[in-house]
Design a protein around this motif. Sequence first.
Motif, PDB file in Angstrom:
ATOM      1  N   ASN A   9      41.145  43.673  54.028  1.00 39.63           N
ATOM      2  CA  ASN A   9      42.265  43.798  53.687  1.00 39.63           C
ATOM      3  C   ASN A   9      42.998  45.374  54.083  1.00 39.63           C
ATOM      4  O   ASN A   9      42.072  46.265  53.788  1.00 39.63           O
ATOM      5  CB  ASN A   9      42.682  43.333  52.413  1.00 39.63           C
ATOM      6  CG  ASN A   9      44.146  43.206  52.006  1.00 39.63           C
ATOM      7  OD1 ASN A   9      44.821  44.439  51.732  1.00 39.63           O
ATOM      8  ND2 ASN A   9      44.500  42.152  51.612  1.00 39.63           N
ATOM      9  N   ASP A  12      42.222  47.657  51.432  1.00 42.05           N
ATOM     10  CA  ASP A  12      40.625  48.035  50.896  1.00 42.05           C
ATOM     11  C   ASP A  12      40.097  49.470  51.230  1.00 42.05           C
ATOM     12  O   ASP A  12      40.721  49.971  52.062  1.00 42.05           O
ATOM     13  CB  ASP A  12      39.717  47.047  51.934  1.00 42.05           C
ATOM     14  CG  ASP A  12      40.112  45.584  51.273  1.00 42.05           C
ATOM     15  OD1 ASP A  12      40.922  45.280  50.525  1.00 42.05           O
ATOM     16  OD2 ASP A  12      39.333  44.648  52.254  1.00 42.05           O
ATOM     17  N   ASP A  56      38.887  52.635  40.752  1.00 45.38           N
ATOM     18  CA  ASP A  56      38.327  51.363  41.224  1.00 45.38           C
ATOM     19  C   ASP A  56      38.351  51.498  42.417  1.00 45.38           C
ATOM     20  O   ASP A  56      38.722  52.203  43.480  1.00 45.38           O
ATOM     21  CB  ASP A  56      40.018  50.294  41.082  1.00 45.38           C
ATOM     22  CG  ASP A  56      39.848  49.957  39.693  1.00 45.38           C
ATOM     23  OD1 ASP A  56      39.157  50.099  39.003  1.00 45.38           O
ATOM     24  OD2 ASP A  56      41.157  49.445  39.143  1.00 45.38           O
ATOM     25  N   ILE A  58      38.217  48.754  46.275  1.00 42.87           N
ATOM     26  CA  ILE A  58      39.187  47.607  46.384  1.00 42.87           C
ATOM     27  C   ILE A  58      38.439  46.811  47.668  1.00 42.87           C
ATOM     28  O   ILE A  58      38.051  47.644  48.589  1.00 42.87           O
ATOM     29  CB  ILE A  58      40.581  48.012  46.755  1.00 42.87           C
ATOM     30  CG1 ILE A  58      41.001  49.228  46.017  1.00 42.87           C
ATOM     31  CG2 ILE A  58      41.628  47.132  47.326  1.00 42.87           C
ATOM     32  CD1 ILE A  58      41.399  48.422  44.325  1.00 42.87           C
ATOM     33  N   TYR A  60      39.146  42.992  49.455  1.00 40.89           N
ATOM     34  CA  TYR A  60      40.004  41.744  49.631  1.00 40.89           C
ATOM     35  C   TYR A  60      41.413  42.063  49.075  1.00 40.89           C
ATOM     36  O   TYR A  60      42.182  41.236  48.680  1.00 40.89           O
ATOM     37  CB  TYR A  60      39.271  40.561  48.564  1.00 40.89           C
ATOM     38  CG  TYR A  60      38.297  39.935  49.154  1.00 40.89           C
ATOM     39  CD1 TYR A  60      38.046  39.094  50.179  1.00 40.89           C
ATOM     40  CD2 TYR A  60      37.116  40.269  48.307  1.00 40.89           C
ATOM     41  CE1 TYR A  60      36.702  38.657  50.725  1.00 40.89           C
ATOM     42  CE2 TYR A  60      35.724  39.475  48.878  1.00 40.89           C
ATOM     43  CZ  TYR A  60      35.787  38.942  49.814  1.00 40.89           C
ATOM     44  OH  TYR A  60      34.387  38.349  50.186  1.00 40.89           O
ATOM     45  N   TYR A  62      42.062  43.716  46.176  1.00 39.84           N
ATOM     46  CA  TYR A  62      42.019  43.862  44.764  1.00 39.84           C
ATOM     47  C   TYR A  62      40.828  44.541  44.412  1.00 39.84           C
ATOM     48  O   TYR A  62      39.672  44.776  44.957  1.00 39.84           O
ATOM     49  CB  TYR A  62      41.748  42.313  44.241  1.00 39.84           C
ATOM     50  CG  TYR A  62      42.952  41.558  44.353  1.00 39.84           C
ATOM     51  CD1 TYR A  62      43.852  41.122  43.608  1.00 39.84           C
ATOM     52  CD2 TYR A  62      42.995  40.736  45.681  1.00 39.84           C
ATOM     53  CE1 TYR A  62      45.031  40.229  43.743  1.00 39.84           C
ATOM     54  CE2 TYR A  62      43.923  39.611  45.995  1.00 39.84           C
ATOM     55  CZ  TYR A  62      45.067  39.654  45.052  1.00 39.84           C
ATOM     56  OH  TYR A  62      46.043  38.704  45.298  1.00 39.84           O
ATOM     57  N   ALA A 306      39.489  36.899  39.862  1.00 42.60           N
ATOM     58  CA  ALA A 306      40.441  36.165  40.793  1.00 42.60           C
ATOM     59  C   ALA A 306      41.124  35.221  40.213  1.00 42.60           C
ATOM     60  O   ALA A 306      41.968  34.620  40.983  1.00 42.60           O
ATOM     61  CB  ALA A 306      39.634  35.889  42.064  1.00 42.60           C
ATOM     62  N   THR A 308      43.976  35.240  38.398  1.00 45.99           N
ATOM     63  CA  THR A 308      45.509  35.435  38.495  1.00 45.99           C
ATOM     64  C   THR A 308      45.955  34.861  39.807  1.00 45.99           C
ATOM     65  O   THR A 308      47.075  34.329  39.617  1.00 45.99           O
ATOM     66  CB  THR A 308      45.915  36.712  38.200  1.00 45.99           C
ATOM     67  OG1 THR A 308      45.414  37.549  39.235  1.00 45.99           O
ATOM     68  CG2 THR A 308      45.525  37.437  36.909  1.00 45.99           C
ATOM     69  N   ILE A 309      45.205  34.922  40.814  1.00 51.41           N
ATOM     70  CA  ILE A 309      45.564  34.320  41.955  1.00 51.41           C
ATOM     71  C   ILE A 309      45.655  32.924  42.009  1.00 51.41           C
ATOM     72  O   ILE A 309      46.736  32.012  42.568  1.00 51.41           O
ATOM     73  CB  ILE A 309      44.632  34.594  43.082  1.00 51.41           C
ATOM     74  CG1 ILE A 309      44.390  36.183  43.259  1.00 51.41           C
ATOM     75  CG2 ILE A 309      44.909  34.109  44.350  1.00 51.41           C
ATOM     76  CD1 ILE A 309      43.127  36.650  44.207  1.00 51.41           C
ATOM     77  N   GLU A 358      33.630  40.202  40.084  1.00 47.49           N
ATOM     78  CA  GLU A 358      34.965  40.435  40.946  1.00 47.49           C
ATOM     79  C   GLU A 358      34.567  40.272  42.512  1.00 47.49           C
ATOM     80  O   GLU A 358      35.341  39.477  43.163  1.00 47.49           O
ATOM     81  CB  GLU A 358      35.675  41.741  40.627  1.00 47.49           C
ATOM     82  CG  GLU A 358      36.189  41.786  39.209  1.00 47.49           C
ATOM     83  CD  GLU A 358      35.137  42.890  38.549  1.00 47.49           C
ATOM     84  OE1 GLU A 358      35.648  43.552  37.797  1.00 47.49           O
ATOM     85  OE2 GLU A 358      34.038  42.669  38.406  1.00 47.49           O
ATOM     86  N   LEU A 362      36.444  36.932  44.233  1.00 44.25           N
ATOM     87  CA  LEU A 362      37.400  37.080  45.176  1.00 44.25           C
ATOM     88  C   LEU A 362      36.818  36.403  46.601  1.00 44.25           C
ATOM     89  O   LEU A 362      37.681  35.924  47.475  1.00 44.25           O
ATOM     90  CB  LEU A 362      37.635  38.471  45.603  1.00 44.25           C
ATOM     91  CG  LEU A 362      38.572  39.283  44.280  1.00 44.25           C
ATOM     92  CD1 LEU A 362      38.594  40.685  44.422  1.00 44.25           C
ATOM     93  CD2 LEU A 362      40.014  38.669  44.481  1.00 44.25           C
TER      94      LEU A 362
END
Length: 498
Positions: A9, A12, A56, A58, A60, A62, A306, A308-309, A358, A362
């Motif tokens: 992504n 990322d 964080d 990142i 994907y 996220y 993941a 919330t997706i 996570e 994802l």
Amino acid sequence: MEQTFLKINPADSVVVCLQPMKQGDVISVDGKDITLLQDTPAGHKVLLEDKAEGEDIIKYGYPIGHARQALKAGAWVNEDNLKTNLAGTLEYTYQPVNEKLTIAKENRTFKAYKRKNGDVGVRNEIWIVPTVGCVNGIAEQLAKQLEEETKLEGIDAVHAWHHNYGCSQLSEDHEATRKVLRDLVLHPNAGGVLVLSLGCENNQPKDFMAMLGDYDQDRIKLLITQEVDGDEVEAGMDILRKLYQQAKQDVREDVPVSKLRVGLKCGGSDGFSGITANPLEGEFSDWLVAQGGTSILTEVPEMFGAETILMNRCETKELFDQTVSLINNFKNYFLSHGEPVGENPSPGNKAGGISTLEDKALGCTQKCGRAPVSGVLEYGDRLQNTGLNLLSAPGNDLVASTALASAGCHIVLFSTGRGTPFGTFVPTMKISTNSGLFNRKKNWIDFNAGQLVDGGKTMKELVPEFIDKVLSVASGEPARNEINGYREISIFKNGVTL
């Protein structure tokens, strides 16, 4: 020039190595040269920018966790320096994403067995289903004798689905077992079913038969062994011979692909799972949903991070609320046993390049594509809605695959990066995430998604091949697990044993 890494992504802060890379190798990403600070295996992550402790990382698009300590660009990111952000239950807000699938209907068909209730089966087998583990031995003996007598002429297989439950269970745990056994008995992949009971178990046979509702009494029969005078095996064979005579008359007919129901599963995942095999399953799921068919995603603990997706793809607020319950109920299950919610990745996952839950989630959720969520099922529930459904079940491969089949799936699509031989009571197709696994274990693997990174195939080119393969298996081509004879069931145990 062969591609050596992938940035999934644009947002990322890591890339994934597509082949092993050495300390000192230089990669150019978005116009910036990055020097690798360590040898990094294929499937693993390399950091693109300096990160402070707690910041964080990142992938994907996220967060997949935060840095345990300050990290420099070029570092190999793994479970030693990356920590999950997951903790307890959360509150969620419904923010619907109404993406419509723009996939043409193709009016495809496959060959299946039409059942009296309007359902279809992709196999025509004779099953012996024990109501309690005490009669497993009798069930196995009956299956062996029927197979020897019939030589499987006119049917696909004979199976006894042994398990350890049906007694010494209480409340919801007991009901969950009864529901899965009910679902097994009613599954359309069976042309005939002998329900085999002891007689004194908690799962009382006559009450269990009442759970079946309006079933085909010509195809589903009950034998209570404690009530048989004399040889219960011969009594069982008398019933099975009659079921066989009916089932062998069944023939495959063309049915619309909208009748097909598939389960989406991954196991023995690696760093390629979210790049190759899981997105391939997702493309198939979207295609099937667009044809009016049905897919089911499960492994709730592997949705954490993941979720919330999926929640925001729910078609209604009611489905959103059910998905929130699905997630938080499973988190509470972990917490009630004093276990953290974020320690899911196995040693094999970590060796393959998955560092946190996570990271795993994802990649895992790629299996369900982009379709809206049209149904949410509790463990043991049977499908009611076409389209994409979510199902409550743990991540354990055998338990989750059994749950998918029990919900009504004709086939389970199972992506794997490390490899696994098992199958549940429906065809369990293995899709390899990498070509190395496919070449080593061709006796396990049905389809190689590794072609997407090392075979010169694009997703657009590979999807039609995969659709054809799945429809061939639905039409009778045996999956590798069937050829190998690797088939079993596993029921989720969540309660005391008396």
